[in-house]
Motif scaffolding. Structure first.
Motif, PDB file in Angstrom:
ATOM      1  N   ARG A 158       0.414  -1.027  -0.074  1.00 30.15           N
ATOM      2  CA  ARG A 158       0.041  -0.249   0.104  1.00 30.15           C
ATOM      3  C   ARG A 158       1.442   1.288   0.071  1.00 30.15           C
ATOM      4  N   LEU A 159       1.792   0.832   0.500  1.00 26.20           N
ATOM      5  CA  LEU A 159       3.153   2.495   0.928  1.00 26.20           C
ATOM      6  C   LEU A 159       3.714   2.421  -0.725  1.00 26.20           C
ATOM      7  N   LEU A 160       3.904   1.802  -0.937  1.00 29.48           N
ATOM      8  CA  LEU A 160       4.386   1.548  -2.564  1.00 29.48           C
ATOM      9  C   LEU A 160       2.863   2.264  -3.616  1.00 29.48           C
ATOM     10  N   ASN A 161       2.206   1.782  -3.306  1.00 28.83           N
ATOM     11  CA  ASN A 161       1.063   1.817  -4.632  1.00 28.83           C
ATOM     12  C   ASN A 161       0.449   3.934  -3.893  1.00 28.83           C
ATOM     13  N   ALA A 162       0.671   3.775  -2.234  1.00 33.54           N
ATOM     14  CA  ALA A 162       0.338   5.710  -2.809  1.00 33.54           C
ATOM     15  C   ALA A 162       1.470   6.286  -2.564  1.00 33.54           C
ATOM     16  N   MET A 163       2.745   5.845  -2.709  1.00 32.48           N
ATOM     17  CA  MET A 163       3.813   6.623  -2.707  1.00 32.48           C
ATOM     18  C   MET A 163       4.536   6.984  -4.706  1.00 32.48           C
TER      19      MET A 163
END
Length: 388
Positions: A158-163
């Motif tokens: 999720r962090l990767l997608n958000a970034m």
């Protein structure tokens, strides 16, 4: 919810060192512990952790909107008046959040109860999002866990997608990262987020908070080379920035912040009585009141918290049976709330707290901290979990 004793992985400390987990031991005492894990069923996770987290998150967003349209509520939260406009603007303009964490008391018997929100500077991210996932994979390989074991953990994904999404909004896809000097844990958390940002295709330079400056004629904060900082992730609380000389410039310059200024509403313990006023009787909320107001409605057993504090500092409690505990700290000059006491589940002499992570607007994983005391502190141990 069970606490299961298991064998540790051989050489896990060497692996932790290799992977940059330098604070697995703090002052000679273990912080990361894997001689046990917490076991849940899939139904418990989906219905009693994930679903309430998302419901409460939506309630919090609705309350932020209400606060951002009410100077009276800003005053009740003791937010400095010079910050109101930037908070209003950051909310109205849709400045996106990155992450947050809700802390719950949950035993598997009855609904999870929200203890507080950590929505501005939450830590234990690296442990929850990365190192406990490595533990899961290796524990399965080494027959410490059964083959069908899983984990509630899509935090890093999720962090990767958000970034990646944030990068599309940033000039030159550049996001600076920052924390204060002298904290291994905070530097490790920020380094983890930098790594994810780079994987998402961002430029991710680092600068310490103390080294951020201003330059004549430049509309952003600047780095040590006087280069403008158009966007900055800071692991540094809004309430401290607001009362520093640094804070005056925040309201005048155009640097884009992560977390955005409106997170100052949710990082404030005063949000807990506001949530109770708005959603009194909700099964996942505890009665909470501003201390200066009447709190006679609280049953015997309460917890006293300052509006602004971190990791258990200056929290005190009295159980329904009259047992008292407290943690000292520097946060003595803000208003206080009182919240109904909800016992953490106890396993032997350990009290366990669940931290439920939100990235963007989605619940996506959890981490568990345990302590012999009833108040979770910065030194409370992190213990992995599994779905079995």
């Amino acid at each position: 919810m069970l606490r299961i004793n298991v064998s540790e992985r051989p050489q896990w400390k060497a692996l932790a060192k290799e992977l940059g987990f330098h604070f697995h031991t703090i002052d000679g005492e273990p912080y990361w512990k894997e001689d046990a894990y917490y076991q849940f069923t899939l139904a418990q996770v989906e219905r009693e952790i994930e679903a309430p987290t998302e419901a409460l998150h939506e309630m919090c967003m609705a309350l932020v909107d209400k606060v951002c349209h009410s100077n009276a509520l800003m005053q009740r939260l003791a937010i400095p008046e010079h910050m109101w406009d930037i908070i209003h603007h950051s909310w109205r303009s849709g400045q996106p959040p990155l992450y947050g964490r809700m802390d719950f008391a949950y035993s598997g018997d009855g609904p999870a109860k929200l203890l507080e929100l950590n929505y501005d500077t939450p830590t234990s991210l690296y442990e929850a999002g990365f190192f406990q996932w490595v533990w899961l994979e290796q524990a399965i390989e080494q027959d410490i866990l059964p083959r069908h074991a899983d984990q509630y953990n899509s935090i890093q994904e999720r962090l990767l997608n958000a970034m990646a999404h944030l990068g599309d909004r940033l000039p030159n896809r550049t996001l600076y990262f920052s924390c204060v000097k002298g904290s291994d844990e905070e530097r490790a958390t920020v380094h983890y987020l930098q790594d994810i940002a780079v994987q998402a295709g961002l430029q991710a330079p680092f600068i310490y908070i103390e080294d951020i400056g201003v330059a004549p004629g430049v509309e952003h904060f600047v780095d040590l080379d006087d280069q403008p900082i158009a966007a900055l992730f800071k692991l540094y609380p809004w309430e401290e920035m607001a009362v520093e000389a640094f804070g005056e410039a925040v309201t005048q310059l155009n640097t884009h912040w992560f977390e955005p200024p409106w997170k100052a509403v949710l990082s404030n313990k005063g949000i807990l009585p506001l949530l109770w006023e708005e959603y009194e009787g909700h099964p996942n909320l505890l009665p909470a009141y501003f201390e200066k107001d009447s709190h006679s409605a609280l049953a015997p057993g309460w917890v006293r918290k300052p509006f602004f504090s971190r990791e258990g500092s200056n929290v005190s409690l009295v159980t329904p049976g009259g047992q008292a505990e407290s943690v000292s700290g520097p946060y003595t000059d803000s208003p206080w709330i009182r919240q109904a006491y909800q016992p953490l589940p106890r396993f032997g002499d350990k009290h366990a707290l669940i931290g439920s992570w939100v990235v963007g607007d989605r619940a996506c994983g959890m981490g568990i901290r345990e302590d012999v005391g009833r108040i979770t502190k910065d030194t409370s141990c992190f213990v992995p979990h599994a779905i079995v």
